[in-house]
Scaffold this active site. Structure first.
Site, PDB file in Angstrom:
ATOM      1  N   LYS A  53       0.763  -1.278  -0.064  1.00 21.13           N
ATOM      2  CA  LYS A  53       0.005   0.186  -0.152  1.00 21.13           C
ATOM      3  C   LYS A  53       0.769   1.266   0.122  1.00 21.13           C
ATOM      4  CE  LYS A  53      -3.658  -2.374   2.217  1.00 21.13           C
ATOM      5  NZ  LYS A  53      -4.217  -2.836   3.573  1.00 21.13           N
ATOM      6  N   GLN A  97      -4.237  -1.033   9.739  1.00 19.68           N
ATOM      7  CA  GLN A  97      -4.231  -2.448   9.300  1.00 19.68           C
ATOM      8  C   GLN A  97      -4.653  -3.359  10.297  1.00 19.68           C
ATOM      9  OE1 GLN A  97      -3.054  -3.399   5.949  1.00 19.68           O
ATOM     10  NE2 GLN A  97      -3.804  -5.263   6.606  1.00 19.68           N
ATOM     11  N   ASP A 120     -11.153   3.391   4.077  1.00 15.27           N
ATOM     12  CA  ASP A 120     -11.348   1.781   4.151  1.00 15.27           C
ATOM     13  C   ASP A 120     -12.813   1.723   3.848  1.00 15.27           C
ATOM     14  OD1 ASP A 120      -9.548  -0.254   3.909  1.00 15.27           O
ATOM     15  OD2 ASP A 120      -9.030  -0.148   6.018  1.00 15.27           O
TER      16      ASP A 120
END
Length: 299
Positions: A53, A97, A120
């Protein structure tokens, strides 16, 4: 045989558009998109995802921030970092994460992220916006958003009159996927482990999305001839034919069987997988446009 939907190519198109939009923002004198990734602990898979990422963010020309924290980091310390990122105008996207260590409440952490920086798409405000069709300002979870782009490549943006079956009801994939399909005028059924006669239901689908996390559960005779099949699953299974202790990746769909019946299908790997990081970049650049008071770009 079915058309193979190449997620790598579509993801590359998305990333190239993100690069162009980033350059356009710079030309307008606006701020550079910023993505902050926070990882707690030493989970090897998470380390790989975070590195990928961060690398893609730099490739897109983003201001890239990474906080790598030890596993013993307290919940309070993590929430303080998120608060600081919420207040930082150079950061437009914040990604924590998962999974987090057991002593940290992941739900509390996610709800602490500012909704306008929740790239997200897990904050309740973004979940609510998606559920009520407010797609102009909602951030959609990256995997279903990417899956939807793959469907649009085959079927177009207006899916009026088509039946869709989503197998799986998770908050991360199944439910948002269903909401996206409803917004595109599909007639949608969400199926799951308690669904009666799942194969018969799956055979009614013009668009069949498998997101259950069970290797090759969806068989060829579950697929309606000509259907578009999106396989979100990624499962590692033993592959003794490759040698002792070897394994291979498969999806939730028995690919070889389904590809003989479907009109179009995503492979595993190389289908939905590459789209997830690409859509994270798309959400981040969209957040930067909205923060600059500009129209949100579409993908």
């Amino acid at each position: 045989m079915a058309e193979v939907i190449d997620g790598k190519n579509v993801a590359e198109d998305v990333v190239n558009k993100v690069k162009a939009l980033t350059a356009e923002l710079s030309a307008k004198g606006a701020t550079r998109p910023g993505l902050a990734v926070v990882i707690v602990g030493e989970d090897p898979a998470s380390q790989v995802y975070v590195a990928s990422k961060s690398r893609t963010a730099k490739e897109c020309g983003f201001h890239s921030v990474q906080h790598t924290l030890p596993a013993e980091t307290t919940e309070g310390d993590l929430l303080k970092i998120i608060g600081d990122l919420n207040a930082d105008p150079s950061v437009h996207g914040i990604l924590v994460q998962l999974p987090l260590p057991g002593h940290i409440d992941a739900g509390k952490v996610i709800q602490t992220i500012a909704p306008e920086k929740d790239v997200d798409g897990f904050h309740f405000i973004n979940v609510g916006k998606l559920g009520t069709g407010e797609l102009e300002t909602a951030f959609v979870p990256c995997t279903p958003a990417g899956s939807m782009l793959l469907i649009e490549r085959v079927r177009g943006k207006d899916l009026s009159g088509l039946n869709a079956v989503v197998v799986g009801r998770s908050n991360i994939v199944g439910k948002p996927m269903a909401n996206l399909l409803i917004a595109a005028n599909c007639t949608v059924t969400v199926a799951h482990s308690r669904t009666k006669d799942l194969p018969a239901l799956a055979r009614t689908a013009d668009i069949l999305v498998a997101a259950v996390g069970r290797p090759e559960m969806v068989k060829g005779d579950w697929v309606k001839p000509g259907a578009t099949v999106i396989d979100v699953g990624i499962n590692r299974i033993p592959a003794p034919e490759k040698g002792e202790g070897k394994s291979r990746l498969v999806g939730d769909v028995a690919y070889a069987e389904a590809a003989k019946v479907a009109g179009a299908i995503t492979p595993v790997p190389g289908g939905v997988g590459p789209m997830t990081i690409a859509m994270l970049m798309a959400n981040t650049v969209a957040s930067a446009y909205l923060a600059a008071g500009l129209k949100r770009p579409s993908f």
